[in-house]
Design a protein around this motif. Structure first.
Motif, PDB file in Angstrom:
ATOM      1  N   GLY A  32       0.840  -1.215  -0.111  1.00  0.00           N
ATOM      2  CA  GLY A  32      -0.056  -0.173   0.238  1.00  0.00           C
ATOM      3  C   GLY A  32       0.835   1.275   0.004  1.00  0.00           C
ATOM      4  N   PHE A  33       2.203   1.041  -0.019  1.00  0.00           N
ATOM      5  CA  PHE A  33       3.180   2.183   0.013  1.00  0.00           C
ATOM      6  C   PHE A  33       4.250   1.899  -0.896  1.00  0.00           C
ATOM      7  N   ALA A  34       4.473   2.973  -1.569  1.00  0.00           N
ATOM      8  CA  ALA A  34       5.810   2.660  -2.385  1.00  0.00           C
ATOM      9  C   ALA A  34       6.320   4.112  -2.584  1.00  0.00           C
ATOM     10  N   PHE A  35       7.562   4.232  -2.950  1.00  0.00           N
ATOM     11  CA  PHE A  35       8.424   5.418  -2.895  1.00  0.00           C
ATOM     12  C   PHE A  35       9.507   5.323  -4.256  1.00  0.00           C
ATOM     13  N   GLY A  75      14.936   7.552  -9.722  1.00  0.00           N
ATOM     14  CA  GLY A  75      14.286   6.610 -10.392  1.00  0.00           C
ATOM     15  C   GLY A  75      13.962   5.220  -9.570  1.00  0.00           C
ATOM     16  N   GLU A  76      14.828   5.033  -8.554  1.00  0.00           N
ATOM     17  CA  GLU A  76      14.649   3.832  -8.147  1.00  0.00           C
ATOM     18  C   GLU A  76      13.421   3.749  -7.285  1.00  0.00           C
ATOM     19  N   LEU A  77      12.717   2.395  -7.429  1.00  0.00           N
ATOM     20  CA  LEU A  77      11.528   2.070  -6.729  1.00  0.00           C
ATOM     21  C   LEU A  77      11.966   1.311  -5.334  1.00  0.00           C
ATOM     22  N   TYR A  78      11.202   1.747  -4.235  1.00  0.00           N
ATOM     23  CA  TYR A  78      11.599   1.256  -2.945  1.00  0.00           C
ATOM     24  C   TYR A  78      10.379   1.237  -2.275  1.00  0.00           C
ATOM     25  N   PRO A  79      10.430   0.232  -1.383  1.00  0.00           N
ATOM     26  CA  PRO A  79       9.134  -0.070  -0.610  1.00  0.00           C
ATOM     27  C   PRO A  79       8.777   1.205   0.217  1.00  0.00           C
ATOM     28  N   SER A  80       9.699   1.930   0.598  1.00  0.00           N
ATOM     29  CA  SER A  80       9.683   3.272   1.500  1.00  0.00           C
ATOM     30  C   SER A  80      10.925   3.966   1.506  1.00  0.00           C
ATOM     31  N   GLY A 110      14.232  -2.115  -8.565  1.00  0.00           N
ATOM     32  CA  GLY A 110      14.840  -1.571 -10.011  1.00  0.00           C
ATOM     33  C   GLY A 110      14.233  -0.179 -10.091  1.00  0.00           C
ATOM     34  N   THR A 111      14.827   0.172 -11.416  1.00  0.00           N
ATOM     35  CA  THR A 111      14.720   1.586 -12.035  1.00  0.00           C
ATOM     36  C   THR A 111      13.277   1.801 -12.724  1.00  0.00           C
ATOM     37  N   VAL A 112      12.723   2.988 -12.713  1.00  0.00           N
ATOM     38  CA  VAL A 112      11.400   3.246 -13.383  1.00  0.00           C
ATOM     39  C   VAL A 112      11.484   4.190 -14.241  1.00  0.00           C
ATOM     40  N   ASP A 134      12.408   3.958 -17.314  1.00  0.00           N
ATOM     41  CA  ASP A 134      11.798   3.584 -18.759  1.00  0.00           C
ATOM     42  C   ASP A 134      10.543   2.849 -18.554  1.00  0.00           C
ATOM     43  N   GLY A 135       9.977   2.925 -17.560  1.00  0.00           N
ATOM     44  CA  GLY A 135       8.661   2.118 -17.223  1.00  0.00           C
ATOM     45  C   GLY A 135       8.835   1.011 -16.144  1.00  0.00           C
ATOM     46  N   GLY A 136       7.788   0.391 -15.827  1.00  0.00           N
ATOM     47  CA  GLY A 136       7.959  -0.731 -15.027  1.00  0.00           C
ATOM     48  C   GLY A 136       7.344  -0.510 -13.740  1.00  0.00           C
ATOM     49  N   LEU A 137       6.772   0.723 -13.460  1.00  0.00           N
ATOM     50  CA  LEU A 137       6.603   0.879 -11.986  1.00  0.00           C
ATOM     51  C   LEU A 137       5.347   0.134 -11.582  1.00  0.00           C
ATOM     52  N   VAL A 138       4.223  -0.248 -12.391  1.00  0.00           N
ATOM     53  CA  VAL A 138       3.056  -0.785 -12.053  1.00  0.00           C
ATOM     54  C   VAL A 138       3.778  -2.476 -11.853  1.00  0.00           C
ATOM     55  N   GLU A 139       4.222  -2.878 -13.062  1.00  0.00           N
ATOM     56  CA  GLU A 139       4.886  -4.311 -12.703  1.00  0.00           C
ATOM     57  C   GLU A 139       5.599  -4.540 -11.509  1.00  0.00           C
ATOM     58  N   ARG A 140       6.670  -3.696 -11.254  1.00  0.00           N
ATOM     59  CA  ARG A 140       7.673  -4.108 -10.221  1.00  0.00           C
ATOM     60  C   ARG A 140       6.778  -3.870  -8.830  1.00  0.00           C
ATOM     61  N   TYR A 141       6.034  -2.903  -8.830  1.00  0.00           N
ATOM     62  CA  TYR A 141       5.007  -2.940  -7.674  1.00  0.00           C
ATOM     63  C   TYR A 141       4.399  -4.016  -7.313  1.00  0.00           C
ATOM     64  N   ARG A 142       3.873  -4.686  -8.325  1.00  0.00           N
ATOM     65  CA  ARG A 142       2.794  -5.771  -8.216  1.00  0.00           C
ATOM     66  C   ARG A 142       3.652  -7.086  -7.984  1.00  0.00           C
ATOM     67  N   GLU A 143       4.572  -7.285  -8.864  1.00  0.00           N
ATOM     68  CA  GLU A 143       5.382  -8.547  -9.065  1.00  0.00           C
ATOM     69  C   GLU A 143       6.697  -8.833  -8.675  1.00  0.00           C
ATOM     70  N   SER A 144       7.592  -7.725  -8.040  1.00  0.00           N
ATOM     71  CA  SER A 144       8.669  -7.903  -7.629  1.00  0.00           C
ATOM     72  C   SER A 144       8.921  -8.927  -6.490  1.00  0.00           C
TER      73      SER A 144
END
Length: 377
Positions: free
Chosen positions: A277-280, A285-290, A298-300, A302-312
């Motif tokens: 429920g929380f993402a940072f 451009g690095e995606l962290y849980p917080s 991973g980096t977002v 070039d894309g992949g925010l939704v996929e990485r949040y849901r599937e990493s």
């Protein structure tokens, strides 16, 4: 010149109880920069005045906001820092996010750039809430903590300007040994400023925060009980950051702890924690849980925010409350609390370990206990 016409903005987001946090975050924070003129004692980012050369560009930032829209309409996006006001394209980004149907909110620093005129410009651009920080109830205590003379007056002035502009105000407060005694006076100040929410952040020892002294688990429990009582009577909401066991205390305060709780009685979705429920998204451009749990999915850029949040693997593991270890894993409240995954990581290097700030010991638990407690407490 006539003032810029207000942007059409989403007035409300999706029903919190209807959000599937395995599919979308309740809160998405974008750290637009780490640049800031303050030198706050607790700064997670260890911010400096200069902007980083690898920050997301305006174009990359708009692409990130496009990705955020893929989570669904009304996605809440918090622009944070550092100080977001150091970015000259901030208003452009806010206007763009608003045009994409995002709920754009902002957490600026209390510096000389946060003028009433700036607040009105941000409101016109589409900001739906302004969150400012007050860590002391007087200029002396707040400015000492923030490392900048005049920060208190600038912050209070901005909060009043936002209120006058009809822009909802949130007050953020850091709790550590240095600030905890200020809380009662701060409660009165939050009320005086007409804030809609008081967000009370319990220190996580990363960045400059490593040099600060946290409060003890027993003191934290006492503060949580007090906050629960405040929430009963205050004209503003109360939430905690990096202290989800406030939900457990609030539930125990209101009902038999043996009941199966369905909500937290304080008007918000249960169980929002790092990665669940929380993402940072960092300034690069690095995606962290917080922002307080610096493990990248991973980096977002070039894309992949939704996929990485849901599937990493990282985010999925943090959403599995039955995978928690130690006392948190044995706790009957783990599905409504879950403990601070950031604090567990900061202390142990394991984001699934127990939150060392929580004093609660589940019945029958015989493993490691919080600092200062013994079996039978």
């Amino acid at each position: 010149m006539a003032p810029h016409p207000p942007q059409s903005r989403p007035s409300t987001g999706p029903d919190p109880s209807a959000i599937d946090t395995s599919r979308r975050p309740f809160v998405l924070i974008w750290e637009v920069t780490q640049a800031c003129d303050l030198a706050c004692d607790h700064c997670r980012a260890d911010a400096h005045p200069a902007r980083h050369p690898d920050e997301l560009t305006t174009s990359e930032g708009k692409h990130l906001l496009d990705q955020a829209r893929e989570f669904g309409p009304g996605q809440l996006v918090v622009l944070s820092g550092g100080d977001p006001l150091t970015r000259p394209d901030l208003v452009e980004l806010i206007e763009y996010g608003t045009s994409r149907g995002l709920r754009m909110t902002l957490t600026p620093s209390g510096t000389s750039s946060l003028t009433p005129e700036t607040v009105h410009r941000l409101s016109d651009a589409g900001v739906t809430r302004l969150a400012v920080s007050l860590d002391g109830a007087t200029p002396d205590t707040h400015d000492t903590f923030r490392g900048e003379s005049g920060s208190f007056e600038q912050t209070v002035r901005a909060a009043r300007a936002a209120r006058d502009a009809g822009l909802p105000v949130q007050i953020n407060t850091t709790v550590c040994a240095q600030t905890v005694d200020e809380l009662p006076a701060l409660r009165d100040l939050v009320d005086e400023l007409g804030a809609v929410l008081w967000s009370v952040f319990f220190l996580v020892p990363i960045g400059r925060g490593r040099v600060l002294e946290p409060i003890t688990p027993d003191r934290a429990e006492t503060v949580m009980q007090w906050l629960s009582e405040v929430s009963d009577d205050a004209p503003f909401g109360v939430k905690t950051t990096e202290a989800p066991f406030y939900r457990r205390v609030a539930i125990q305060h209101r009902r038999d702890a043996n009941e199966t709780p369905t909500d937290d009685d304080i008007g918000r979705r249960l169980g929002i924690t790092a990665g669940d429920g929380f993402a940072f998204v960092s300034h690069t451009g690095e995606l962290y849980p917080s922002g307080f749990l610096p493990e990248s999915a991973g980096t977002v850029r070039d894309g992949g925010l939704v996929e990485r949040y849901r599937e990493s693997e990282l985010f999925q593991s943090l959403r599995d409350r039955d995978a928690l270890r130690g006392k948190c894993g044995a706790c009957e409240f783990r599905h409504v609390c879950g403990g601070s995954r950031s604090r567990a990581y900061a202390h142990t290097g394991d984001p699934l370990a127990s939150d060392p700030l929580c004093a609660y010991v589940p019945d029958g638990y015989s493993g490691p206990l919080p600092e200062g407690r013994v079996s039978g407490d």
